[in-house]
Design an enzyme around this catalytic site. Structure first.
Site, PDB file in Angstrom:
ATOM      1  CG  MET A  33      -1.884  -1.193   1.176  1.00  0.00           C
ATOM      2  SD  MET A  33      -3.400  -0.922   2.106  1.00  0.00           S
ATOM      3  CE  MET A  33      -2.743  -0.691   3.732  1.00  0.00           C
ATOM      4  N   GLY A  34       2.112   1.103  -0.484  1.00  0.00           N
ATOM      5  CA  GLY A  34       3.028   2.243  -0.508  1.00  0.00           C
ATOM      6  C   GLY A  34       3.584   2.513   0.879  1.00  0.00           C
ATOM      7  CG  LEU A  36       7.183   1.129  -0.912  1.00  0.00           C
ATOM      8  CD1 LEU A  36       7.928   0.735  -2.187  1.00  0.00           C
ATOM      9  CD2 LEU A  36       6.203   0.035  -0.516  1.00  0.00           C
ATOM     10  CG  HIS A  40       7.095  -2.285   2.013  1.00  0.00           C
ATOM     11  ND1 HIS A  40       6.885  -1.196   2.821  1.00  0.00           N
ATOM     12  CD2 HIS A  40       5.922  -2.953   1.952  1.00  0.00           C
ATOM     13  CE1 HIS A  40       5.638  -1.199   3.231  1.00  0.00           C
ATOM     14  NE2 HIS A  40       5.024  -2.254   2.737  1.00  0.00           N
ATOM     15  CD  GLN A 151       5.507 -15.221  10.186  1.00  0.00           C
ATOM     16  OE1 GLN A 151       5.381 -15.870   9.150  1.00  0.00           O
ATOM     17  NE2 GLN A 151       4.767 -15.431  11.274  1.00  0.00           N
ATOM     18  CE  LYS A 152       4.420  -4.730  12.022  1.00  0.00           C
ATOM     19  NZ  LYS A 152       3.144  -4.476  11.348  1.00  0.00           N
ATOM     20  CD  GLN A 156      -1.641  -8.639   4.637  1.00  0.00           C
ATOM     21  OE1 GLN A 156      -2.474  -7.768   4.738  1.00  0.00           O
ATOM     22  NE2 GLN A 156      -0.393  -8.382   4.285  1.00  0.00           N
ATOM     23  CB  SER A 188       4.758  -0.908  11.118  1.00  0.00           C
ATOM     24  OG  SER A 188       3.511  -0.309  10.865  1.00  0.00           O
ATOM     25  CB  SER A 189       3.299   2.128   6.810  1.00  0.00           C
ATOM     26  OG  SER A 189       3.753   1.206   5.874  1.00  0.00           O
TER      27      SER A 189
HETATM   28  O1  PAF Z   1       0.099  -5.646   3.745  1.00  0.00           O
HETATM   29  C1  PAF Z   1      -0.351  -4.752   3.002  1.00  0.00           C
HETATM   30  O2  PAF Z   1       0.310  -3.761   2.721  1.00  0.00           O
HETATM   31  C2  PAF Z   1      -1.741  -4.893   2.435  1.00  0.00           C
HETATM   32  O3  PAF Z   1      -2.592  -5.495   3.338  1.00  0.00           O
HETATM   33  C3  PAF Z   1      -1.777  -5.618   1.077  1.00  0.00           C
HETATM   34  C4  PAF Z   1      -1.321  -7.054   1.216  1.00  0.00           C
HETATM   35  C5  PAF Z   1      -0.886  -4.890   0.083  1.00  0.00           C
HETATM   36  C6  PAF Z   1      -3.203  -5.622   0.527  1.00  0.00           C
HETATM   37  O4  PAF Z   1      -3.679  -4.329   0.330  1.00  0.00           O
END
Ligand code: PAF
Length: 283
Positions: A33-34, A36, A40, A151-152, A156, A188-189
């Site tokens: 979701m950017g 970064l 990422h 894994q964080k 998900q 984390s963002s």
């Molecule tokens: O982890 C994320 O950034 C989001 O949940 C994802 C997997 C890109 C889905 O929008």
């Protein structure tokens, strides 16, 4: 200084398809979701090592936010994101507008059931429907051989893996280890939104996980005792407001009474408005 590598950019479904037609295989996909960060970057670099073509997606997915204020506050850092993609050697960045992901008339929700009943699913209603739906769309659009997730976001990861298996999406879902700052805080963002005092307090999540791990390594197997070890460590930090702590089976995420096999320790903790999550698998 040599020119920095610049990824191609696609903003439409058609543009993505055209850019990937004839692209060298395998393709590695990193959905984001950017905003970064080094977490990422680790996903992108691993995808770069393991694939002939690397695609990153940047889409702040409204469907997975249970809270409008959280969506509005989500950091948008496009120029920095593209620079990181360039440094990591990404070939193509897919940055779609909302209508390209959810075209007019879009009427489908992907719901993964049992895996989403607890933990984040319980505290963020609808969140995983949004994640599973957008990831299903992105995996189908990219047709990648592999997709990389951190894994964080342990729940998900399980949800995406289950969804891809159940819907016969042939992309292999690859888990990458959590990246941490030197003081143990998982990157984390959301970290950039912490005040200096909250940032100083936030490594308590990792300390709490480590406290439970130490108890487990010393032979403690009671789920309640391990949860208590995490809560006691969190209680030492006045700015930390725990939402949940969990000791669960790693495959099903069901809470355990006795940790007879491997377990996943996890937690969500609020610092004012900011909600952080972290986890530690024990095996
Ligand atoms: O982890 C994320 O950034 C989001 O949940 C994802 C997997 C890109 C889905 O929008």
């Amino acid at each position: 200084m040599p020119d920095q590598h610049r990824p191609r950019i696609a903003t439409t479904r058609a543009g993505l398809r055209a850019a990937l037609a004839g692209a060298p295989r395998p393709i590695g996909l990193v959905p984001t979701m950017g905003a970064l960060h080094d977490g990422h970057r680790a996903l992108l670099e691993r995808a770069r090592r393991e694939n002939a073509t690397v695609v990153a997606t940047i889409f702040v997915n409204p469907m997975q936010f249970d809270n409008a204020a959280d969506l509005a506050a989500y950091p948008r850092t496009e120029a920095g994101d593209l620079a990181i993609c360039g440094e990591a050697g990404v070939d193509l960045v897919f940055m779609p507008g909302g209508d390209e992901v959810y075209p007019p008339g879009f009427d489908t929700t992907v719901h993964v059931d049992r895996l989403t009943r607890g933990l984040e699913g319980e505290h963020r209603p609808g969140h995983f429907d949004g994640v599973a739906t957008v990831v299903a769309v992105l995996l189908n659009l990219a047709g990648a051989e592999r997709a990389y997730f951190g894994q964080k976001d342990a729940q998900q990861l399980l949800v995406v893996r289950r969804m891809a298996a159940d819907l016969a999406i042939p992309t292999e879902v690859i888990a990458c280890p959590t990246v941490r700052d030197r003081d143990g805080l998982a990157i984390s963002s959301r970290n950039v939104r912490l005040t200096p005092a909250q940032r100083a307090a936030a490594p308590v999540l990792h300390r709490a996980l480590r406290a439970a791990e130490a108890a487990w390594r010393a032979g403690e197997r009671s789920g309640d005792a391990l949860r208590r070890a995490m809560l006691d460590a969190l209680a030492a930090e006045p700015l930390a407001d725990p939402e949940y702590v969990s000791v669960a089976e790693p495959a099903t995420l069901r809470e355990v009474d006795e940790a007879t096999g491997p377990v996943l320790l996890s937690m969500a903790v609020r610092f004012g408005e900011i909600r952080l999550i972290d986890n530690l698998p024990l095996a």
